[in-house]
Design a protein around this motif. Structure first.
Motif, mmCIF file in Angstrom:
data_model
loop_
_atom_site.group_PDB
_atom_site.id
_atom_site.type_symbol
_atom_site.label_atom_id
_atom_site.label_comp_id
_atom_site.label_asym_id
_atom_site.label_seq_id
_atom_site.Cartn_x
_atom_site.Cartn_y
_atom_site.Cartn_z
ATOM 1 N N ARG A 235 0.939 -1.373 0.122
ATOM 2 C CA ARG A 235 0.019 0.206 -0.211
ATOM 3 C C ARG A 235 0.800 1.127 0.044
ATOM 4 N N HIS A 236 1.470 1.683 -1.160
ATOM 5 C CA HIS A 236 2.230 2.681 -1.297
ATOM 6 C C HIS A 236 1.681 4.014 -1.649
ATOM 7 N N LEU A 237 0.078 4.446 -1.707
ATOM 8 C CA LEU A 237 -0.310 5.409 -2.017
ATOM 9 C C LEU A 237 -1.084 6.132 -0.725
ATOM 10 N N CYS A 238 -0.399 7.298 -0.229
ATOM 11 C CA CYS A 238 -0.809 8.029 1.141
ATOM 12 C C CYS A 238 -2.116 8.987 0.445
ATOM 13 N N VAL A 239 -3.057 8.763 1.523
ATOM 14 C CA VAL A 239 -4.249 9.563 1.254
ATOM 15 C C VAL A 239 -4.498 10.163 2.790
ATOM 16 N N ARG A 240 -4.981 11.569 2.612
ATOM 17 C CA ARG A 240 -5.071 12.597 3.766
ATOM 18 C C ARG A 240 -6.367 13.246 3.674
ATOM 19 N N ILE A 241 -7.164 12.836 4.695
ATOM 20 C CA ILE A 241 -8.489 13.801 4.410
ATOM 21 C C ILE A 241 -8.648 14.550 5.954
ATOM 22 N N SER A 254 -15.437 4.018 12.743
ATOM 23 C CA SER A 254 -15.236 3.255 11.609
ATOM 24 C C SER A 254 -14.137 2.073 11.347
ATOM 25 N N ASN A 255 -13.110 2.594 12.203
ATOM 26 C CA ASN A 255 -11.978 1.657 12.124
ATOM 27 C C ASN A 255 -11.714 1.023 10.711
ATOM 28 N N ASN A 256 -11.450 1.899 9.791
ATOM 29 C CA ASN A 256 -10.984 1.300 8.616
ATOM 30 C C ASN A 256 -9.928 0.740 8.423
ATOM 31 N N PHE A 257 -9.744 -0.335 7.756
ATOM 32 C CA PHE A 257 -8.631 -1.091 7.474
ATOM 33 C C PHE A 257 -7.519 -0.339 7.202
ATOM 34 N N TYR A 258 -7.662 0.595 6.168
ATOM 35 C CA TYR A 258 -6.613 1.453 5.567
ATOM 36 C C TYR A 258 -6.099 2.545 6.570
ATOM 37 N N ILE A 270 -7.724 14.847 11.012
ATOM 38 C CA ILE A 270 -6.954 14.702 9.979
ATOM 39 C C ILE A 270 -6.673 13.136 9.863
ATOM 40 N N VAL A 271 -7.193 12.445 8.864
ATOM 41 C CA VAL A 271 -7.160 11.086 8.769
ATOM 42 C C VAL A 271 -6.140 10.688 7.756
ATOM 43 N N THR A 272 -5.045 9.781 8.019
ATOM 44 C CA THR A 272 -4.151 9.390 7.315
ATOM 45 C C THR A 272 -4.604 8.004 6.829
ATOM 46 N N LEU A 273 -4.460 7.507 5.656
ATOM 47 C CA LEU A 273 -4.682 6.122 5.042
ATOM 48 C C LEU A 273 -3.546 5.966 4.178
ATOM 49 N N ARG A 274 -3.423 4.538 3.715
ATOM 50 C CA ARG A 274 -2.589 4.129 3.113
ATOM 51 C C ARG A 274 -3.293 2.988 2.180
ATOM 52 N N VAL A 275 -3.458 3.167 1.062
ATOM 53 C CA VAL A 275 -3.883 2.134 -0.175
ATOM 54 C C VAL A 275 -3.029 1.730 -1.200
ATOM 55 N N ARG A 276 -3.596 0.860 -1.886
ATOM 56 C CA ARG A 276 -2.745 0.602 -3.100
ATOM 57 C C ARG A 276 -3.198 1.198 -4.393
ATOM 58 N N ILE A 278 -6.675 4.118 -5.462
ATOM 59 C CA ILE A 278 -7.915 5.139 -4.904
ATOM 60 C C ILE A 278 -9.119 4.569 -4.865
ATOM 61 N N GLU A 279 -9.445 3.405 -5.826
ATOM 62 C CA GLU A 279 -10.748 2.890 -5.848
ATOM 63 C C GLU A 279 -11.073 1.973 -4.478
ATOM 64 N N GLU A 280 -9.874 1.699 -3.736
ATOM 65 C CA GLU A 280 -10.124 1.064 -2.345
ATOM 66 C C GLU A 280 -10.723 1.884 -1.255
ATOM 67 N N ILE A 281 -10.491 3.431 -1.479
ATOM 68 C CA ILE A 281 -10.803 4.162 -0.478
ATOM 69 C C ILE A 281 -12.035 5.005 -0.920
ATOM 70 N N LEU A 282 -12.347 5.043 -2.223
ATOM 71 C CA LEU A 282 -12.982 6.150 -2.722
ATOM 72 C C LEU A 282 -14.528 6.112 -2.344
ATOM 73 N N SER A 283 -15.260 4.799 -2.234
ATOM 74 C CA SER A 283 -16.695 4.695 -1.864
ATOM 75 C C SER A 283 -16.816 5.129 -0.240
ATOM 76 N N TRP A 284 -15.577 4.807 0.571
ATOM 77 C CA TRP A 284 -15.719 5.260 1.864
ATOM 78 C C TRP A 284 -15.631 6.744 1.958
ATOM 79 N N VAL A 285 -14.911 7.534 1.367
ATOM 80 C CA VAL A 285 -14.629 8.705 1.309
ATOM 81 C C VAL A 285 -16.110 9.374 0.972
#
Length: 315
Positions: A235-241, A254-258, A270-276, A278-285
């Motif tokens: 999971r090399h893609l860093c996502v911050r919301i 929600s305890n999201n896996f990512y 500020i939430v930091t997530l790490r995914v492979r 963006i489709e893995e997190i798009l629906s959640w966002v």
């Protein structure tokens, strides 16, 4: 643990593991080898057929089996809830055996323990975490995989994978050597070596169809241990919301896996997530609506904007 409890525990360990050295038993019960020697002598004098083999350790004489032991309320609850879990989450064959196990356990419990265990048990409810309870089809698949793992036989199946936020799917035919099954957040995952990819891969049972057990055999590598297995983290893609304070508690729960980190700031969480991808997190966002804003990456901001425009056109 007093001496009587330790003597019983030693017999149970020998019954469970077969052969154990004095130093092994000493380590398990956090005592000295001299104490273990005395315990073995006490068991022999009490009629327990403990056999000592020089250089190997102690074992119970073949055919000896400790009669049923009594359970505390807590131990009975653990066993009964465990049977509930097996009935819900495993295949039909194990589910039926879970029911008979429950009946046998309840039958040997003293009335007072059975009554208290029932009271505690009815205060606890098992729910599927993250997904609905397994479908009948998926339970059948669990049984197929369980048998193929034990028999070390390869399996061929169709696998469907969602490749975009639009729900597009890519189907492929896979032949794999199954190593083990893991329950992750309510979903059954197969760990198997894929003939197509020539490496260990993870497959959701819910995305499978047309399973065929083959005659081809395989051997699980001697250095593979499912309990110690840790998949490579790709999971090399860093996502911050940034989330509004009004939903910060819900985000945390929600305890999201990512999720990697949560930081409370004056302007929001500020939430930091790490995914492979963006489709893995798009629906959640998208599920949080206007209560969150994507800070990075820009590609995810673009995708959220595109989805919002598409929804606006629908209305």
């Amino acid at each position: 643990m007093n001496k009587t409890e330790r003597l019983l525990a030693i017999v149970l360990e020998l019954q469970r593991k077969g052969v154990l050295r004095a130093e092994d038993l000493a380590a398990i019960f956090e005592t000295s080898r001299r104490t273990i020697y005395r315990d073995i002598q006490a068991l022999s004098e009490a009629g327990v057929p403990v056999v000592g083999s020089p250089g190997l350790g102690y074992s119970l004489m073949e055919g000896y089996f400790l009669p049923p032991v009594s359970f505390t309320v807590e131990e009975a609850v653990v066993l009964l809830i465990g049977a509930d879990f097996i009935e819900q989450k495993f295949d039909i064959s194990y589910g039926a055996r879970a029911q008979t196990s429950q009946r046998k356990i309840e039958a040997i419990l003293p009335e007072s323990v059975r009554r208290e265990a029932t009271r505690v048990r009815t205060s606890i409810r098992l729910l599927a975490s993250g997904e609905a309870v397994n479908s009948g089809q998926e339970k059948e698949y669990i049984e197929t995989w369980r048998q193929s793992i034990l028999e070390e036989r390869k399996v061929n199946f169709y696998y469907s994978k969602v490749t975009s936020a639009d729900g597009d799917k890519r189907d492929s035919v896979r032949t794999v050597a199954p190593y083990g099954l893991v329950l992750v957040s309510g979903a059954w995952i197969l760990i198997a070596r894929c003939d197509l990819r020539q490496e260990l891969r993870h497959f959701r049972l819910s995305r499978m169809s047309n399973l065929t057990v083959l005659e081809d055999r395989f051997k699980v590598p001697s250095n593979f241990n499912l309990q110690d297995y840790q998949p490579a983290d790709d999971r090399h893609l860093c996502v911050r919301i940034q989330a509004n304070h009004t939903i910060s508690d819900k985000i945390k729960e929600s305890n999201n896996f990512y999720m990697e980190s949560l930081e409370d700031h004056q302007d929001g969480l500020i939430v930091t997530l790490r995914v492979r991808q963006i489709e893995e997190i798009l629906s959640w966002v998208l599920g949080w609506g206007a209560e969150v804003v994507v800070l990075e990456p820009e590609s995810l901001r673009d995708r959220v904007r595109e989805e919002a425009e598409r929804m606006l056109k629908r209305y």
